[in-house]
Design a protein around this motif. Structure first.
Motif, PDB file in Angstrom:
ATOM      1  N   SER A  21      33.465  32.551  39.069  1.00 28.85           N
ATOM      2  CA  SER A  21      32.637  33.112  40.253  1.00 28.85           C
ATOM      3  C   SER A  21      32.691  34.662  40.475  1.00 28.85           C
ATOM      4  CB  SER A  21      33.069  32.121  41.439  1.00 28.85           C
ATOM      5  OG  SER A  21      32.168  32.446  42.327  1.00 28.85           O
ATOM      6  N   LYS A  45      28.559  32.456  41.486  1.00 28.48           N
ATOM      7  CA  LYS A  45      29.092  33.583  42.512  1.00 28.48           C
ATOM      8  C   LYS A  45      28.919  32.667  44.055  1.00 28.48           C
ATOM      9  CE  LYS A  45      30.275  37.655  44.667  1.00 28.48           C
ATOM     10  NZ  LYS A  45      31.462  38.274  44.730  1.00 28.48           N
ATOM     11  N   THR A  46      30.174  32.802  44.634  1.00 30.74           N
ATOM     12  CA  THR A  46      30.372  32.025  45.954  1.00 30.74           C
ATOM     13  C   THR A  46      29.028  32.094  47.030  1.00 30.74           C
ATOM     14  OG1 THR A  46      32.886  32.402  45.830  1.00 30.74           O
ATOM     15  CG2 THR A  46      31.896  31.472  48.019  1.00 30.74           C
ATOM     16  N   TYR A  61      34.659  48.402  42.867  1.00 29.16           N
ATOM     17  CA  TYR A  61      35.605  47.833  41.677  1.00 29.16           C
ATOM     18  C   TYR A  61      36.292  49.185  41.346  1.00 29.16           C
ATOM     19  CZ  TYR A  61      31.474  44.839  41.087  1.00 29.16           C
ATOM     20  OH  TYR A  61      30.324  44.094  41.501  1.00 29.16           O
ATOM     21  N   ASN A  76      38.857  44.742  43.456  1.00 31.93           N
ATOM     22  CA  ASN A  76      37.683  44.846  43.933  1.00 31.93           C
ATOM     23  C   ASN A  76      37.620  44.470  45.307  1.00 31.93           C
ATOM     24  OD1 ASN A  76      36.238  42.071  44.799  1.00 31.93           O
ATOM     25  ND2 ASN A  76      37.699  41.554  43.501  1.00 31.93           N
ATOM     26  N   ASN A 135      36.212  27.643  47.389  1.00 28.83           N
ATOM     27  CA  ASN A 135      36.803  29.071  47.248  1.00 28.83           C
ATOM     28  C   ASN A 135      37.616  29.360  48.455  1.00 28.83           C
ATOM     29  OD1 ASN A 135      37.424  32.036  47.325  1.00 28.83           O
ATOM     30  ND2 ASN A 135      35.276  32.859  46.831  1.00 28.83           N
ATOM     31  N   LYS A 176      39.622  26.188  44.439  1.00 31.68           N
ATOM     32  CA  LYS A 176      40.246  27.534  43.690  1.00 31.68           C
ATOM     33  C   LYS A 176      41.110  28.057  44.569  1.00 31.68           C
ATOM     34  CE  LYS A 176      38.769  31.473  41.662  1.00 31.68           C
ATOM     35  NZ  LYS A 176      37.470  32.477  41.378  1.00 31.68           N
ATOM     36  N   ILE A 202      43.817  31.526  38.916  1.00 32.84           N
ATOM     37  CA  ILE A 202      44.104  31.978  40.282  1.00 32.84           C
ATOM     38  C   ILE A 202      42.808  32.890  40.740  1.00 32.84           C
ATOM     39  CG2 ILE A 202      46.613  32.496  39.872  1.00 32.84           C
ATOM     40  CD1 ILE A 202      46.166  35.297  39.400  1.00 32.84           C
ATOM     41  N   GLY A 233      42.465  40.802  35.777  1.00 35.42           N
ATOM     42  CA  GLY A 233      42.334  41.470  34.709  1.00 35.42           C
ATOM     43  C   GLY A 233      43.649  40.959  33.799  1.00 35.42           C
ATOM     44  N   GLY A 263      42.943  37.079  33.771  1.00 36.47           N
ATOM     45  CA  GLY A 263      43.101  37.789  32.644  1.00 36.47           C
ATOM     46  C   GLY A 263      42.992  37.458  31.336  1.00 36.47           C
ATOM     47  N   CYS A 284      36.482  36.619  34.198  1.00 34.43           N
ATOM     48  CA  CYS A 284      35.471  37.496  34.962  1.00 34.43           C
ATOM     49  C   CYS A 284      35.691  38.730  34.336  1.00 34.43           C
ATOM     50  CB  CYS A 284      36.095  37.344  36.515  1.00 34.43           C
ATOM     51  SG  CYS A 284      35.419  38.757  37.403  1.00 34.43           S
ATOM     52  N   THR A 285      37.044  39.470  34.543  1.00 36.71           N
ATOM     53  CA  THR A 285      36.995  40.606  34.243  1.00 36.71           C
ATOM     54  C   THR A 285      36.921  41.051  32.855  1.00 36.71           C
ATOM     55  OG1 THR A 285      39.016  41.143  35.813  1.00 36.71           O
ATOM     56  CG2 THR A 285      38.982  42.865  34.055  1.00 36.71           C
TER      57      THR A 285
HETATM   58  C1  LIG Z   1      34.309  41.879  41.592  1.00 34.03           C
HETATM   59  C2  LIG Z   1      34.784  40.583  41.546  1.00 34.03           C
HETATM   60  C3  LIG Z   1      34.174  39.632  42.499  1.00 34.03           C
HETATM   61  C4  LIG Z   1      34.755  38.397  42.666  1.00 34.03           C
HETATM   62  N1  LIG Z   1      34.289  37.538  43.361  1.00 34.03           N
HETATM   63  C5  LIG Z   1      34.620  36.394  43.782  1.00 34.03           C
HETATM   64  C6  LIG Z   1      33.873  35.282  44.334  1.00 34.03           C
HETATM   65  O1  LIG Z   1      32.667  35.493  44.945  1.00 34.03           O
HETATM   66  N2  LIG Z   1      34.277  33.967  44.494  1.00 34.03           N
HETATM   67  C7  LIG Z   1      35.392  33.607  43.806  1.00 34.03           C
HETATM   68  O2  LIG Z   1      35.838  32.474  43.883  1.00 34.03           O
HETATM   69  N3  LIG Z   1      36.252  34.389  43.115  1.00 34.03           N
HETATM   70  C8  LIG Z   1      35.678  35.640  43.069  1.00 34.03           C
HETATM   71  N4  LIG Z   1      36.429  36.620  42.071  1.00 34.03           N
HETATM   72  C9  LIG Z   1      37.636  36.498  41.678  1.00 34.03           C
HETATM   73  C10 LIG Z   1      37.178  35.797  39.798  1.00 34.03           C
HETATM   74  O3  LIG Z   1      36.510  34.693  39.947  1.00 34.03           O
HETATM   75  C11 LIG Z   1      38.502  35.375  39.177  1.00 34.03           C
HETATM   76  O4  LIG Z   1      39.324  34.410  39.853  1.00 34.03           O
HETATM   77  C12 LIG Z   1      39.683  36.531  39.355  1.00 34.03           C
HETATM   78  O5  LIG Z   1      38.839  37.965  38.834  1.00 34.03           O
HETATM   79  C13 LIG Z   1      40.447  36.391  38.120  1.00 34.03           C
HETATM   80  O6  LIG Z   1      40.074  36.247  36.871  1.00 34.03           O
HETATM   81  P1  LIG Z   1      39.893  37.538  35.844  1.00 34.03           P
HETATM   82  O7  LIG Z   1      41.424  38.163  35.592  1.00 34.03           O
HETATM   83  O8  LIG Z   1      39.320  36.933  34.476  1.00 34.03           O
HETATM   84  O9  LIG Z   1      39.189  38.542  36.227  1.00 34.03           O
HETATM   85  C14 LIG Z   1      35.836  37.904  42.074  1.00 34.03           C
HETATM   86  C15 LIG Z   1      36.494  38.774  41.116  1.00 34.03           C
HETATM   87  C16 LIG Z   1      36.063  40.070  40.890  1.00 34.03           C
HETATM   88  C17 LIG Z   1      36.380  41.058  39.931  1.00 34.03           C
END
Ligand SMILES: Cc1cc2nc3c(=O)[nH]c(=O)nc-3n(C[C@H](O)[C@H](O)[C@H](O)COP(=O)(O)O)c2cc1C
Length: 434
Positions: A21, A45-46, A61, A76, A135, A176, A202, A233, A263, A284-285
């Motif tokens: 998300s 997205k939430t 970001y 972010n 969330n 989550k 996480i 990331g 990550g 996500c990242t």
């Molecule tokens: C720009 C951005 C916005 C995010 N928005 C949300 C969100 O709206 N709801 C949520 O549960 N997590 C949100 N996250 C967290 C991601 O879902 C994820 O848990 C976190 O980035 C770790 O994963 P990654 O290392 O692959 O990025 C967001 C992350 C980023 C970078």
């Protein structure tokens, strides 16, 4: 060919790779592109209550980069979706109809009162979505309003809200979790007690990415002022994996399905999370840095790996590494390793010698016959692995395990074979939980 399809809480997806998300899942156009590229599912997205939140305009970001400009981490300060609830719901419904074979999970965050949750859940069910994710993790902006990590940091709230959701929807509920806590097992246990079908983790870690030393202001800033953000990331992967493993090996949450996040950039990262107990993984990242098509490498890499190792399904390899994660005092103190330098590939840079000499155990000779030459002094080497970690030439310094009975020059005693099976050895104080 290995079957990489996944069935998580009964939700089927052609592969275990879901987009987490975040911005990549904020709109129909993004999610459609993601599904076209091959993602197995998304967590939208939430969503929150109307009126939608207002985001800052300015840097949302910011990256932490390695010297070769690879993104190591992302920070972010974005909030949940800033689009109207109805717009999101309509788009979710359309996308789910168009892509029935993909997992569609809807992330939710509304105020911590029963009415708010009771009201939004039927609206989400009506979209045809496969599940919801609560969330309880966003660490900025929403937490100051009593939502996100403000809920995720209080196990009683987690249990209470999860129980409301289980009461008011028939959809599977994924909770989550925030990493901004002391012991991740407590919120996971609370989620289970509230009836959660799974946990995901996480979310992002509280972070300040830097300071602009010319202007003496926090970086990034919004018109001169900054606020802590959420860190994610590749840099957070080790933290996420530890938390996943803590939950996977906790008897109180045994069997609770886990969706791993943090990550994940390659198929290897995903395979590691699966080996630590995850049924799906979320990204996500990596998608924000490399685009949606990375999922194709992830799928082929995972599939090739499974073929090579003979795993027929995700379930077959899920959790295989969990029994090897122990408390420190369960480790075998009679196991002995020594570093070995391959003189053929050593470039004689001397970094191993410098760090061993300055910071560790003075176990690397620097000179032989008046020449620059690096060699292990086994009488001092404790097998700490620092030289292996900092050597710039892969596989030039390796560790050799001493066989039982072999003389350890450091202790002057032969290596004991007595505790070879340490986890079940009667002298091991932790053996009953081993
Ligand atoms: C720009 C951005 C916005 C995010 N928005 C949300 C969100 O709206 N709801 C949520 O549960 N997590 C949100 N996250 C967290 C991601 O879902 C994820 O848990 C976190 O980035 C770790 O994963 P990654 O290392 O692959 O990025 C967001 C992350 C980023 C970078």
């Amino acid at each position: 060919m290995a079957d990489i399809s996944s069935k998580f809480l009964g939700i089927k997806s052609p592969n275990p790779f879901w987009l987490a998300s975040a911005p990549p899942t904020d709109k129909e156009i993004n999610v459609t592109r993601a599904f076209e590229a091959g993602w197995g599912g998304v967590v939208w997205k939430t969503l929150g209550e109307d009126p939608p939140v207002v985001n800052v305009s300015g840097p949302r970001y910011t990256t932490l980069m390695s010297q070769d400009r690879r993104v190591i981490a992302l920070n972010n300060i974005e909030l949940i979706t800033d689009r109207p609830l109805r717009t999101n719901l309509e788009e979710i419904k359309r996308v789910k109809r168009a892509w029935p074979d993909r997992a569609m999970i809807v992330s939710l965050m509304v105020p911590c009162n029963e009415e708010s949750w009771k009201n939004i859940l039927p609206l989400v069910e009506d979209t045809g979505a496969d599940g919801i994710e609560l969330n309880f993790g966003c660490p900025h902006g929403m937490s100051e309003r009593g939502m996100g990590s403000a809920v995720g940091q209080v196990p009683e709230y987690i249990q209470m809200v999860t129980a409301w959701c289980k009461q008011y929807t028939r959809l599977p509920v994924i909770v989550k979790l925030t990493p901004n806590i002391t012991d991740v097992r407590m919120p996971a246990r609370a989620a289970k007690a509230g009836g959660a079908d799974a946990v995901s983790l996480i979310n992002t870690i509280n972070s300040i990415i830097g300071v602009d030393l010319d202007r003496m202001i926090m970086n990034p800033s919004t018109d001169g002022w900054g606020s802590h953000g959420g860190y994610c990331g590749p840099a957070v992967k080790p933290i996420a994996q530890n938390m996943v493993a803590e939950i996977a090996r906790d008897a109180a949450t045994a069997g609770l399905p886990i969706s791993g996040i943090g990550g994940i950039t390659t198929w290897r990262d995903a395979a590691e999370f699966i080996a630590l107990g995850c049924g799906t993984v979320q990204v996500c990242t990596a998608a924000m840095v490399y685009g949606f098509k990375i999922v194709q490498d992830m799928c082929s890499g995972l599939s090739n790996f499974m073929d090579e190792k003979g795993y027929k399904s995700i379930d077959e390899m899920r959790g295989l590494a969990v029994p090897t994660v122990k408390n420190w005092n369960q480790l075998n103190l009679n196991h002995t390793e020594k570093a070995v330098i391959n003189q053929d590939s050593c470039i004689q840079c001397g970094r191993c010698h410098v760090v061993c000499e300055d910071t560790s155990h003075q176990a690397i000779f620097a000179v032989k016959d008046g020449q620059r030459h690096f060699e292990i002094n086994e009488a001092e080497c404790v097998g700490c692995n620092l030289c292996v970690s900092i050597c710039p030439v892969p596989d030039t310094i390796t560790m050799r395990k001493l066989a039982p009975g072999e003389m350890d020059l450091r202790t002057g005693k032969p290596v004991s074979g007595e505790y070879a099976n340490w986890t079940t050895h009667p002298n091991n104080p932790m053996r009953s939980t081993a």
